[in-house]
Design a protein around this motif. Sequence first.
Motif, PDB file in Angstrom:
ATOM      1  N   LEU A  93       0.769  -1.184  -0.099  1.00 41.36           N
ATOM      2  CA  LEU A  93       0.062  -0.104   0.001  1.00 41.36           C
ATOM      3  C   LEU A  93       0.706   1.309   0.046  1.00 41.36           C
ATOM      4  O   LEU A  93       0.508   2.217  -0.678  1.00 41.36           O
ATOM      5  N   PHE A  94       1.931   1.294   0.941  1.00 38.45           N
ATOM      6  CA  PHE A  94       2.819   2.379   0.743  1.00 38.45           C
ATOM      7  C   PHE A  94       3.573   2.645  -0.505  1.00 38.45           C
ATOM      8  O   PHE A  94       3.613   3.748  -1.148  1.00 38.45           O
ATOM      9  N   LEU A  95       3.982   1.387  -1.317  1.00 35.37           N
ATOM     10  CA  LEU A  95       4.284   1.674  -2.583  1.00 35.37           C
ATOM     11  C   LEU A  95       3.428   2.022  -3.697  1.00 35.37           C
ATOM     12  O   LEU A  95       4.102   2.849  -4.552  1.00 35.37           O
ATOM     13  N   PHE A  97       1.535   4.286  -3.228  1.00 34.22           N
ATOM     14  CA  PHE A  97       1.174   5.820  -3.007  1.00 34.22           C
ATOM     15  C   PHE A  97       2.761   6.280  -3.427  1.00 34.22           C
ATOM     16  O   PHE A  97       3.026   7.477  -2.957  1.00 34.22           O
ATOM     17  N   GLY A  98       3.753   5.672  -3.933  1.00 32.70           N
ATOM     18  CA  GLY A  98       4.968   6.212  -4.070  1.00 32.70           C
ATOM     19  C   GLY A  98       6.034   6.291  -2.746  1.00 32.70           C
ATOM     20  O   GLY A  98       7.036   7.054  -3.027  1.00 32.70           O
ATOM     21  N   MET A  99       5.652   5.694  -1.950  1.00 30.69           N
ATOM     22  CA  MET A  99       6.339   5.732  -0.587  1.00 30.69           C
ATOM     23  C   MET A  99       7.237   4.327  -0.387  1.00 30.69           C
ATOM     24  O   MET A  99       6.707   3.412  -0.392  1.00 30.69           O
ATOM     25  N   SER A 100       8.563   4.426  -0.490  1.00 31.24           N
ATOM     26  CA  SER A 100       9.433   3.355  -0.375  1.00 31.24           C
ATOM     27  C   SER A 100      10.004   3.203   1.020  1.00 31.24           C
ATOM     28  O   SER A 100      10.934   3.903   1.462  1.00 31.24           O
ATOM     29  N   ILE A 101       9.414   2.434   1.867  1.00 29.97           N
ATOM     30  CA  ILE A 101       9.763   2.227   3.274  1.00 29.97           C
ATOM     31  C   ILE A 101      10.410   0.865   3.522  1.00 29.97           C
ATOM     32  O   ILE A 101      10.041  -0.073   2.899  1.00 29.97           O
ATOM     33  N   ASN A 102      11.347   0.793   4.379  1.00 31.94           N
ATOM     34  CA  ASN A 102      12.276  -0.428   4.660  1.00 31.94           C
ATOM     35  C   ASN A 102      11.068  -1.516   5.290  1.00 31.94           C
ATOM     36  O   ASN A 102      10.325  -1.102   6.420  1.00 31.94           O
ATOM     37  N   PHE A 103      11.108  -2.789   4.857  1.00 31.30           N
ATOM     38  CA  PHE A 103      10.122  -3.607   5.194  1.00 31.30           C
ATOM     39  C   PHE A 103      10.318  -4.085   6.579  1.00 31.30           C
ATOM     40  O   PHE A 103       9.448  -4.044   7.429  1.00 31.30           O
TER      41      PHE A 103
END
Length: 180
Positions: A93-95, A97-103
């Motif tokens: 879901l974050f991806l 919206f263009g947000m790359s967060i460490n899993f």
Amino acid sequence: VGFFVVFDSGQVINMLMVSTILISTLVIFILIILTKTGRQFIIKHLFGKYSTIFSGFSKTLFLLFKFNKKFIFKNSMVTILKSFIGALATFILFLSFGMSINFFYILIIDSIITLVSFIPITPNGLGVKESSAVALYSLINIGPITTVTSVYILATILVYLIGFISSISIKTALFNSKPL
């Protein structure tokens, strides 16, 4: 562990030392509980006059572990798998919206949010989960708009939609089945 990851103050050695102390204390406590003398000491000195309430607790607990080891193992595996799937869904879901967060951060924060949602303030932790998510994700520089509106409200809508469709499917299958 999640506390130290999310609230990282840059002092890795202190975090490792405190984590080691906490884990060692937990292991010692578990070892004390597993011995009969340790359990008697805890019941006598910690519970005092309330010790009669806890009589038979350890016997029941050990019986549960004795007869249901496979069930407890399966339950633990399903719980871990559920945590990974939930974190993966949040990651996707974050991806989206263009947000790359460490899993790893998402896994830790989602686990903390799950624990916080057990606090019986609202039904199913609604509102508590979202506000906790905003607070925790803001620590890793994710804005509240993205966190709440994009990810957590969308995830809640999807979970309720899947639950609704599942309940309709089950109801239809049960009431439209022919008797034997």
